[in-house]
Design a protein around this motif. Structure first.
Motif, short mmCIF file in Angstrom:
data_model
loop_
_atom_site.label_atom_id
_atom_site.label_comp_id
_atom_site.label_asym_id
_atom_site.label_seq_id
_atom_site.Cartn_x
_atom_site.Cartn_y
_atom_site.Cartn_z
N ARG A 191 -37.92 39.01 54.06
CA ARG A 191 -37.83 38.74 52.53
C ARG A 191 -36.85 37.87 52.36
O ARG A 191 -36.90 37.38 51.42
CB ARG A 191 -37.63 40.23 51.85
CG ARG A 191 -37.65 40.35 50.32
CD ARG A 191 -38.81 40.09 49.62
NE ARG A 191 -38.80 39.89 48.15
CZ ARG A 191 -38.41 38.96 47.50
NH1 ARG A 191 -37.97 37.95 47.84
NH2 ARG A 191 -38.40 39.41 46.16
N PRO A 250 -33.30 40.61 45.18
CA PRO A 250 -33.78 41.45 46.46
C PRO A 250 -32.69 41.81 47.29
O PRO A 250 -32.72 42.97 48.15
CB PRO A 250 -34.93 40.56 47.05
CG PRO A 250 -34.73 39.42 46.29
CD PRO A 250 -34.05 39.74 45.07
N MET A 261 -40.35 51.34 49.37
CA MET A 261 -39.99 50.15 48.66
C MET A 261 -41.17 50.02 47.36
O MET A 261 -40.77 49.42 46.42
CB MET A 261 -40.38 49.10 49.67
CG MET A 261 -39.17 49.01 50.69
SD MET A 261 -39.81 48.02 52.24
CE MET A 261 -39.62 46.44 51.68
N PHE A 317 -39.71 44.10 45.93
CA PHE A 317 -39.96 43.88 47.19
C PHE A 317 -41.13 43.25 47.44
O PHE A 317 -41.56 42.06 48.32
CB PHE A 317 -39.89 45.06 47.92
CG PHE A 317 -38.58 45.83 48.45
CD1 PHE A 317 -37.66 45.24 48.91
CD2 PHE A 317 -38.33 47.08 47.63
CE1 PHE A 317 -36.69 45.76 49.02
CE2 PHE A 317 -37.26 47.74 47.50
CZ PHE A 317 -35.93 47.17 48.50
#
Lengths: 358, 189, 577
Positions: free
Chosen positions: B42, B122, C230, C241
């Motif tokens: 990510r 994030p 998540m 996410f």
């Protein structure tokens, strides 16, 4: 014995069915005939394996039934036989894999001399974009979407101004011309799938995926969404028309550019097309996920709360901005709220729905 | 009631509890492997903005290290049947583990106050999620710690204790190791 | 070694006192197994009922007004999730695993009976949470059992904006905890508590299968747990996410930057091993049944074990074959197609070895054997169609069509369920001390076998045609002919008949409990230890005073030096007559 007879019928039926099945590949209309070939190769090899193994099993059942006092042969291993079978299986697997991998190589090698089209998915409608005269797409961003800028194009990008936008789910393509589809989604996962073209690829929000094919037969084809995308998934139908090159050029010339769409006034029909309302609400009186719009303006409607209201401009506007406040009787409460539409746009939609009852 | 032995062939000479704990640690490792994988995947996306690591985490790390030291002490006490040493070691291990977890929550508080909210980036989310998952596993260990310590202080079932204390120690060192890896990942990326 | 026996003595201290201890909060593996079986069958019946609702809509579109598009997708989702996780995984590992591991390995109970009990109650809790989602406003999630974001947590998908999806994810998390507790127990028991002489290579194949399936589960479920946590974050705390920029309902949502494909990787890293978590125990049951009822040793035991280990290993590197057209890096397709087709080789070896076990055998056509043979046919069929879908380019036209539905139902619904029924008929006498009714069993078998084949086999061909799966109705599409609607009607009628036939089995299970013929101690003349207990059915502690000692492998049928056609595992060479 009953088992042997029934199973033999099943095995023979399974094989014969391939020659008499009323359902078979949809008529091919693209260059991807090789994918059909790989399926046929797989059918042949696996068919042989299926027949051999099941025949062996049935033979054993017939040949070695239980006999009181009889003992079976004691044979825990036979390494030579096992090795042979392993090698034969491995060869079969290679025979399947090789054409599969070769076809995949073709499938993912995007041709350089292709016509470029962008396919955009949203719940539950398809739209498309051509790069326009300059042959270059304008930049887009997920942050720039609005009910007006339905492709999320950067209004300041000079390359984007001449991009040709196709709203309303029907796209034309020229025959015998390779086409590369660049696919993206505004909201959730979708999948661009035309059964006659064989090719298929997911549309993933936040990224781009690619697909190419070459239409080979003139005609009108249906796009069916092949990745579950919410309640209206099954209603996410689009149309691809394969034209001659001239007809295609003529059609493309009539489509609006990005600059033109930004200067349009609020047009109810256009808005409901681009927001995908028509996936659930028909305009011809037929039933869908939601109530139809055709011929309903001014009529009475029973709500799930037991009340009855008149379908008028107020009712329509409230239903768009806050759908849960008045669910029509017999329909599921699944409509998302479209709270950010301007009053001008809401009025345009209500006016459009009104015209459907005239 | 002879021949009650579970098996003549206990696997690799391990006890039931050892197998249980080792396999459990494997499963937990897989869990953290996935979360770190997701993290590394990510972080390549454009919107990633790294979190400044609170200095407090260094202090917490030292606490966790001291907790492990306590466990080493407790284990050597249990081996030599030095009950006093075992009790002190276990207490230290437990207290420092509790301090560690409290320290972690304090670090979240700090980050939150300085505007690094859970959902604003994030990197923040991963920071909170990873540290919370680790802290949860430390808390789980504390439950086992409570049971063992309780028994040790009551001085019953004394035969069992060296093994239990030893296994608890293994879990403590394992938690320190996991934290080391996670912390290294958090500060270097 | 002293330590071990002490631990074991310590464990034996558990003695049930009174009804609650014996039947409800029991720590006896046999009772826990029964509890698992009952709960799994109950929730499985619910899953079957949902599939009937789904079929009613497909067969008779619009006839049943209460089945609207939203509830249709809810039925589809919950049917899939219930059948895969809460029925098959729980029943095979929780039910068969709990019952058979200690009995077949010759020990008194699981290594950690208390944890075992906790495992069941956690499972029960997960089922309760799952069922609760049917009763919340806007109902259970209708996101498809794969729960793909973004749609799974957005409005526009049933339950996406309500509590449905949260309860689903929470239930999965609890299930994973339950599974981990059970799994640690199975692993420890198999490694530690085998009877004297029961080496790893003397274990019955079903124990190998359950052992490896448990390992798969322990290593795969964390991926789902991470994904679920998540996803809950994304849904509840609006993190990103998996959520990219999304334009929905006329506005840009607060999400941004996430990757939906990341969830798919996590999901399928769990999801593909999950297929084998279900398939391996079914393989195990078939291996036992085919050997016992064909009165012949299993062919190629060593090869079978190594094939299982190979399958379990490769199962971890094939997951992305579910994602060929999902927008991942297309070059990964080469790798995953190759690994996927490689896994076909050990799987084929297993099928060959079952078939070769029948050669020169002495085949008794009992009800369990019928199920076994039917399994071979359906598994062969479903396994072979898997070669289409695993083979990357071949998958392109077929993915997300009815071909996929036909394939995976054949291979991981019909086949495991046939194995499951075979197992129920086979071990019922061991559990209850009574035989199941043979005639009812045969009726149930024929309807189930022929019915399911008629249901799933034609689906492959409408898949060739390109009919997409997960369509509430096909009416709008011109490329789908009327004959598909007729077929759907036929399939729906078959489904109703097969569904009704399951009550024959249920009736048989309950009736035989009271009226079944009293079973002899070893009704099938099997070699494995669970039939060699002192009492039948086995009592608390399983073995009385003396634990059994094992002298041979579990498939000693037709041994030339013996007069009987089988020699149980606990009979020494000197005792053979």
């Amino acid at each position: 014995m009953a088992f042997v007879i029934v199973t033999a019928i099943i095995v023979i039926g399974t094989v014969l069915w391939n020659f008499v099945s009323p359902w078979w590949f949809s008529p091919l209309a693209s260059n991807w005939g090789f994918l059909d070939t790989t399926i046929l190769i797989s059918l042949s090899i696996t068919g042989i394996a299926f027949v051999l193994v099941s025949t062996f099993i049935l033979y054993c059942v017939v040949k070695f039934p239980y006999r009181e006092g009889h003992k079976s042969e004691y044979e825990p291993e036979n390494p030579a036989l096992e090795l042979k079978l392993t090698i034969i299986t491995a060869l079969g697997v290679i025979a399947l894999l090789a054409p599969g991998l070769y076809a995949w190589k073709l499938y993912i090698s995007l041709p350089a001399d292709a016509l470029e089209v962008e396919g955009v998915g949203q719940q539950w409608v398809w739209s498309y974009r051509f790069p326009g005269e300059d042959g270059v797409y304008g930049n887009t961003s997920g942050r720039l979407f609005s009910s007006k800028n339905t492709f999320g194009l950067d209004p300041d990008d000079p390359y984007g101004q001449d991009d040709i936008l196709i709203r309303g789910g029907e796209v034309h393509l020229p025959i015998n011309q390779k086409v590369v589809f660049q696919l993206r989604s505004k909201d959730v996962l979708h999948d661009f799938y035309v059964p006659q073209f064989r090719a298929k690829m997911d549309l993933v929000p936040g990224q781009q995926s690619n697909l190419w094919f070459e239409p080979t037969i003139l005609g009108t084809y249906e796009v069916a969404c092949a990745e579950y995308c919410g309640t209206g998934h099954y209603a996410m139908r689009g149309v691809v028309v394969v034209d001659t090159q001239e007809a295609f050029n003529g059609w493309l010339a009539k489509q609006p550019t990005f600059a033109e769409t930004m200067n349009e006034g609020a047009n109810g029909e256009q808005i409901v097309q681009t927001l995908g309302c028509v996936a659930c609400h028909s305009v011809d009186g037929s039933d869908g996920i939601g109530p139809t719009w055709g011929g309903t303006y001014g009529t009475n409607r029973s709500l799930s709360s037991g009340e009855t209201v008149v379908v008028d401009e107020d009712y329509i506007k409230t239903s768009i901005v806050n759908p849960m406040s008045q669910i029509a009787e017999g329909y599921a409460p699944v409509m998302p709220a479209y709270a950010t539409l301007s009053d001008e746009e809401l009025t345009a939609i209500a006016d459009y729905i009104k015209t459907l009852s005239e | 009631m002879t021949n009650y032995a579970a098996s003549e062939k206990a696997f690799l000479g391990l006890s039931h509890a050892q197998v249980f704990v080792y396999v459990l640690m494997t499963v937990i490792s897989i869990l953290f492997l996935f979360i770190t994988n997701a993290y590394l995947f990510r972080m390549n996306f454009q919107d990633w903005a790294p979190v400044p690591i609170p200095t407090l985490l260094w202090f917490n790390t030292v606490c966790l290290l001291l907790a492990s030291v306590g466990m080493v002490w407790a284990k050597s006490g249990a081996k030599t049947e030095d009950h006093q040493k075992t009790k002190v070691g276990l207490t230290l291990a437990g207290v420092f583990a509790v301090v560690f977890v409290s320290g972690q929550t304090w670090a979240w508080q700090e980050l939150h106050v300085s505007g690094y909210f859970l959902s604003s980036n994030p990197a923040n989310t991963f920071f909170y999620l990873i540290t919370a998952l680790h802290a949860l596993h430390v808390l789980g260990g504390l439950v086992a710690w409570f049971v063992v310590t309780f028994k040790v202080f009551k001085e019953d079932a004394a035969i069992l204790q060296p093994e239990s204390v030893g296994l608890l120690g293994v879990y403590w060192h394992y938690m320190l190791l996991v934290w080391g890896v996670l912390f290294a990942m958090l500060i270097t990326t | 070694m002293d330590q071990n026996s002490a631990t074991y003595e310590g464990q034996k201290m558990y003695d049930p006192k009174g009804w609650w201890d014996t039947y409800v909060f029991s720590q006896d593996h046999k009772i826990i197994a029964l509890q698992y079986v009952c709960v799994a069958l109950a929730i499985g019946l619910t899953g079957m009922f949902l599939s009937l609702l789904m079929r009613l809509q497909l067969g008779f579109p619009g006839l049943f007004e209460s089945i609207d598009a939203g509830s249709y997708y809810q039925d589809v989702t919950m049917h899939g999730m219930i059948m895969v996780i809460y029925l098959l995984t729980a029943l095979f590992l929780g039910g068969f695993g709990n019952y058979l591991i200690p009995l077949m390995l010759g020990c008194r109970d699981m290594a950690f009976p208390f944890v075992n009990m906790l495992s069941f109650w956690m499972y029960f809790l997960s089922v309760i949470i799952l069922v609760a989602s049917f009763f919340v406003e806007s109902g259970p999630t209708g996101a498809g059992w794969t729960l793909y974001p973004p749609q799974s947590i957005l409005e526009g998908t049933p339950g996406g904006d309500g509590a449905g999806i949260i309860l689903m994810l929470a239930s999965l998390a609890v299930f994973i905890v339950a599974f981990t507790m059970g799994g640690l127990n199975y692993i420890t028991t198999v490694l530690q508590s085998r009877a004297k002489g029961m080496t790893l290579m003397r274990m019955p194949l079903i124990i190998w299968c359950i052992f490896l399936a448990t390992f798969l589960g322990l290593l795969a479920f964390p991926a789902l747990l991470v994904g679920a946590i998540m996803l809950i974050f994304d849904r509840v705390l609006e993190t990103s996410f998996f959520m990219p920029e999304i334009f929905k309902g006329g506005e840009v949502l607060d999400y941004g930057g996430g990757s939906p494909v990341l969830f798919q990787h996590l999901f399928w890293f769990f999801g593909h091993p999950e297929v084998y978590i279900i398939a391996l125990p079914a393989f195990g049951i078939i291996s036992e049944l085919i050997s016992v009822h064909a009165r012949k040793n299993i062919f190629g035991y060593n090869m079978m074990v190594w094939a299982l280990i190979a399958i379990a290993g490769i199962a971890f590197i094939v997951w992305a074959h579910h994602m060929y057209v999902a927008g991942m890096n297309p070059y990964l397709g080469f790798f995953f197609a190759t690994t996927t087709l490689i896994i076909a080789v050990p799987t084929a070896i297993k099928v060959y070895n079952w078939a070769l076990t029948l050669w020169n055998a002495n085949i008794k056509m009992t009800v369990p054997m019928l199920y076994c043979l039917a399994f071979l046919v359906t598994f062969l069929n479903g396994g072979l169609t898997g070669l289409f879908l695993g083979n990357v380019a071949v998958d392109v036209p077929l993915s997300d069509t009815y071909f996929v539905i036909g394939h995976f139902h054949m291979v991981m619904a019909v086949s495991p369920v046939l194995a499951l029924f075979g197992g129920l008929y086979h071990w019922y006498p061991s559990v209850t001390g009574r035989m199941l009714d043979d005639r009812l069993g045969k009726i149930h078998f024929w309807i189930t076998f022929i019915g399911t084949y008629l249901i799933y086999f034609p689906m492959h061909y409408i898949g060739f045609l390109g009919v997409p799966r997960r369509y509430y109705s096909n009416e709008q599409y011109d490329f789908i002919p009327q004959s598909v609607a007729d077929l759907n009607q036929f399939i729906t009628i078959c489904t109703l008949i097969v569904g009704a036939a399951q009550f024959i089995m249920l009736y048989n299970l309950i009736k035989s409990l009271y009226k079944g013929a009293i079973a002899p101690k070893n009704p099938w003349d099997a070699c494995t230890l669970e039939w060699q207990t002192l009492e039948s059915p086995p009592g608390h502690g399983n073995w009385g005073e003396q634990l059994p000692v094992v002298y041979r492998w579990p498939y000693e049928y037709g041994l030339p030096s013996a007069t009987a056609d089988f020699v149980p595992q606990n009979v020494s060479d000197e005792q053979i007559t």
